[in-house]
Scaffold this motif. Structure first.
Motif, PDB file in Angstrom:
ATOM      1  N   TYR A   1       1.150  -1.239   0.140  1.00 51.31           N
ATOM      2  CA  TYR A   1      -0.067   0.483  -0.030  1.00 51.31           C
ATOM      3  C   TYR A   1       1.210   1.476   0.129  1.00 51.31           C
ATOM      4  O   TYR A   1       0.739   2.177  -0.496  1.00 51.31           O
ATOM      5  N   SER A   2       2.106   1.433   0.718  1.00 53.60           N
ATOM      6  CA  SER A   2       2.866   1.983   0.407  1.00 53.60           C
ATOM      7  C   SER A   2       3.479   3.284  -0.582  1.00 53.60           C
ATOM      8  O   SER A   2       3.828   3.611  -0.620  1.00 53.60           O
ATOM      9  N   CYS A   3       3.431   1.518  -1.903  1.00 53.98           N
ATOM     10  CA  CYS A   3       4.224   1.956  -2.896  1.00 53.98           C
ATOM     11  C   CYS A   3       3.888   1.649  -4.064  1.00 53.98           C
ATOM     12  O   CYS A   3       4.344   2.264  -5.041  1.00 53.98           O
TER      13      CYS A   3
ATOM     14  N   GLY B   1      10.412  -1.100  -5.831  1.00 58.31           N
ATOM     15  CA  GLY B   1      11.101  -1.778  -4.679  1.00 58.31           C
ATOM     16  C   GLY B   1      11.203  -0.962  -3.052  1.00 58.31           C
ATOM     17  O   GLY B   1      11.145   0.044  -2.734  1.00 58.31           O
ATOM     18  N   SER B   2      10.550  -2.020  -2.102  1.00 59.20           N
ATOM     19  CA  SER B   2      10.996  -1.597  -0.906  1.00 59.20           C
ATOM     20  C   SER B   2      11.758  -2.929   0.112  1.00 59.20           C
ATOM     21  O   SER B   2      11.627  -3.812  -0.151  1.00 59.20           O
ATOM     22  N   GLY B   3      11.800  -2.162   1.269  1.00 59.35           N
ATOM     23  CA  GLY B   3      12.188  -3.438   2.099  1.00 59.35           C
ATOM     24  C   GLY B   3      13.851  -2.772   2.188  1.00 59.35           C
ATOM     25  O   GLY B   3      14.596  -2.469   1.783  1.00 59.35           O
TER      26      GLY B   3
ATOM     27  N   GLY C   1      11.589   3.676  -3.986  1.00 60.93           N
ATOM     28  CA  GLY C   1      11.451   4.699  -3.017  1.00 60.93           C
ATOM     29  C   GLY C   1      12.012   4.893  -1.522  1.00 60.93           C
ATOM     30  O   GLY C   1      12.269   3.944  -0.842  1.00 60.93           O
ATOM     31  N   LYS C   2      12.167   6.035  -1.321  1.00 57.73           N
ATOM     32  CA  LYS C   2      11.656   6.107   0.031  1.00 57.73           C
ATOM     33  C   LYS C   2      11.248   6.222   1.251  1.00 57.73           C
ATOM     34  O   LYS C   2       9.597   6.400   0.813  1.00 57.73           O
ATOM     35  N   ASP C   3      11.019   5.725   2.490  1.00 60.16           N
ATOM     36  CA  ASP C   3       9.644   5.508   3.082  1.00 60.16           C
ATOM     37  C   ASP C   3       8.683   5.003   2.817  1.00 60.16           C
ATOM     38  O   ASP C   3       7.887   4.735   2.440  1.00 60.16           O
ATOM     39  N   VAL C   4       9.646   3.786   2.144  1.00 63.89           N
ATOM     40  CA  VAL C   4       8.545   2.331   1.562  1.00 63.89           C
ATOM     41  C   VAL C   4       8.660   1.502   2.710  1.00 63.89           C
ATOM     42  O   VAL C   4      10.057   0.887   1.930  1.00 63.89           O
ATOM     43  N   ASP C   5       7.703   1.747   3.469  1.00 62.12           N
ATOM     44  CA  ASP C   5       7.253  -0.229   4.117  1.00 62.12           C
ATOM     45  C   ASP C   5       6.848  -0.512   5.143  1.00 62.12           C
ATOM     46  O   ASP C   5       5.481   0.447   4.748  1.00 62.12           O
TER      47      ASP C   5
ATOM     48  N   VAL D   1       5.035   2.408   7.251  1.00 62.70           N
ATOM     49  CA  VAL D   1       4.470   4.086   6.480  1.00 62.70           C
ATOM     50  C   VAL D   1       3.093   3.864   5.908  1.00 62.70           C
ATOM     51  O   VAL D   1       1.863   4.325   5.496  1.00 62.70           O
ATOM     52  N   GLY D   2       3.116   2.317   5.582  1.00 64.51           N
ATOM     53  CA  GLY D   2       1.456   2.134   4.535  1.00 64.51           C
ATOM     54  C   GLY D   2       0.666   1.796   5.492  1.00 64.51           C
ATOM     55  O   GLY D   2      -0.206   2.200   5.184  1.00 64.51           O
TER      56      GLY D   2
END
Length: 469
Positions: A262-264, A426-428, A452-456, A459-460
């Motif tokens: 959801y965050s990204c 990409g995240s994690g 992305g930044k703050d993708v986790d 945040v989501g």
């Protein structure tokens, strides 16, 4: 002198109870920007003497790490939190008593709680339910298979091997469900479809447990949480907590994977690649998609409940950032045996440097040390070894490439293209800190990749409940 103006800003607190660390964020409910965040490792892994394949964590250490995170946030902003969202590691199970569960206390940091009369957390990594045991379980009335580390499988194991253990408790849930229950002072446990589906024996189409199937197999169904829709409110804080006022709404806990997506996932044509402890590659199914009626245990792709009765197609690999962590741990242990003391952080940094100077390799590493849920017997493999590719640079790059190759085997690039995917988000934590993994993503998948930044997940979950306000 006039008093300074009181800030009218309101915030949503996002909490993620991860496998190795806790993260909390404060999201401005108007701008939707993260204004503060904090993260601490839990250091909660326990050695289990009862079963060699057991993977358990200490809930007291998990909550202590959560308190550390909360203490690092500005108190004046916590006073203005208007909603709390919690996500966390899926599949696992923790047990507690309805009459206790925790003990509240007051300190300089405000009101906090400590676990009381709770079990250890049996995590998603638990391996005591082997293939023979799983084959003895009843077939679920669900589109999702049951694997070791899934909540219902773990409860089945205890009911057959240590039934006296279960008599000590009357409530079960994921670790994030436990945190929500304690914050709200609930006498039971509510569980969203996202977490319930991760336990097994849950029909996400009708949002019900397979109670008849479970009851017929001697499962203690009184331990099953009450299913609720993802996005439901679980209750309100029963006390002031780290400066957050009492009676602040708390959402029912969500899955860390769905919240990370959801965050990204800015567009339905995005695929999301998450590499943290494990790894997942996913894309959104069409709005009218309905999952199949029966599970396919041999399929590497599963369909996870998302939001609004929609689903994600997911290749969920057990082997992700934990593979690099195992490699680093192995090298550190070897050096100790040789009489050298080097920190794991230093080893990790040096490995990345070595791999950056080694842009390609002909060494092949299949890093499936933990097997995969669709093929639990597969193990790791190293091949094409030669005298010229044994450097740390070669080996590190081959491991990172192997992590991505394993995911691409589970969800091939042509599957993404056929689904209309136009880019990969990409995240994690593992992907964020490992440039080699990011390079190998680009090599493996013929699509634009955006990290992305703050993708986790923290945040989501904050974004999701902020969008619902």
């Amino acid at each position: 002198m006039a008093a300074p103006p009181v800030s009218s800003a309101k915030f949503v607190l996002g909490v993620d109870i991860g496998t190795t660390s806790i993260k909390v964020v404060l999201l401005d409910s108007q701008s939707k920007n993260v204004v503060d965040s904090s993260s601490f490792p839990t250091n909660s892994v326990l050695n289990n003497d009862i079963h060699e394949h057991a993977k358990e964590q200490d809930p007291a250490r998990i909550i202590a790490a959560l308190d550390q995170c909360m203490d690092a946030l500005p108190t004046e902003k916590l006073h203005n939190v208007k909603c709390i969202g919690v996500s966390g590691q899926m599949h696992g199970v923790i047990f507690w008593k309805s009459t206790t569960g925790c003990e509240w206390s007051t300190s300089n940091a405000g009101h906090t709680f400590r676990p009381q009369d709770v079990s250890q957390l049996i995590t998603w990594q638990d391996g005591r339910c082997d293939t023979d045991f799983l084959s003895s379980l009843p077939k679920p009335e669900s589109h999702l298979s049951v694997a070791t580390g899934f909540g219902c499988a773990s409860i089945f194991w205890y009911s057959r091997h240590r039934p006296e253990f279960l008599t000590e408790f009357n409530i079960a849930g994921t670790i994030q469900d436990y945190v929500v229950s304690m914050l709200c002072g609930l006498g039971g446990c509510v569980m969203t479809a996202q977490n319930a589906a991760s336990w097994g024996y849950f029909n996400s189409t009708c949002s019900q447990w397979n109670t008849d199937v479970l009851k017929g197999a001697g499962f203690p169904i009184h331990l099953l949480p009450v299913p609720v829709q993802s996005g439901s409110k679980a209750g309100k804080t029963c006390s002031e907590w780290h400066g957050i006022p009492a009676s602040t709404p708390v959402g029912a806990a969500l899955g860390d994977f769905q919240c990370s997506v959801y965050s990204c996932m800015a567009d339905r044509t995005d695929a999301v690649l998450n590499i943290s402890t494990s790894a997942q590659l996913t894309f959104a199914m069409p709005a009218d998609f309905s999952p199949p009626g029966e599970p396919d245990p041999l399929s590497p792709i599963a369909y996870f409940p998302y939001f609004g009765n929609s689903y994600l197609a997911v290749a969920a690999a057990l082997n992700g950032g934990n593979i690099m962590a195992t490699f680093v741990g192995m090298l550190t242990d070897w050096m100790k045996e040789l009489g050298l003391e080097v920190s794991e952080a230093h080893v990790y940094s040096k490995l990345i440097q070595c791999a950056l100077s080694q842009p390609s390799t002909d060494l092949h590493v299949t890093p499936t040390l933990l097997g995969e849920r669709h093929d639990p017997t597969c193990l790791g493999l190293v091949s094409h070894i030669s005298p010229t590719n044994l450097s740390l640079g070669h080996v590190t790059r081959a491991i990172c490439r192997g992590i991505l190759a394993n995911l691409a085997t589970m969800m091939p690039p042509h599957t993404l293209l056929a689904a209309g995917v136009k880019r990969i988000m990409g995240s994690g934590s593992a992907l964020t800190r490992n440039e080699i993994l990011r390079q190998e993503v680009v090599r493996t998948f013929p699509l634009p990749v955006v990290c992305g930044k703050d993708v986790d997940s923290a945040v989501g979950v904050a974004m999701f409940f902020s969008d619902k306000l």
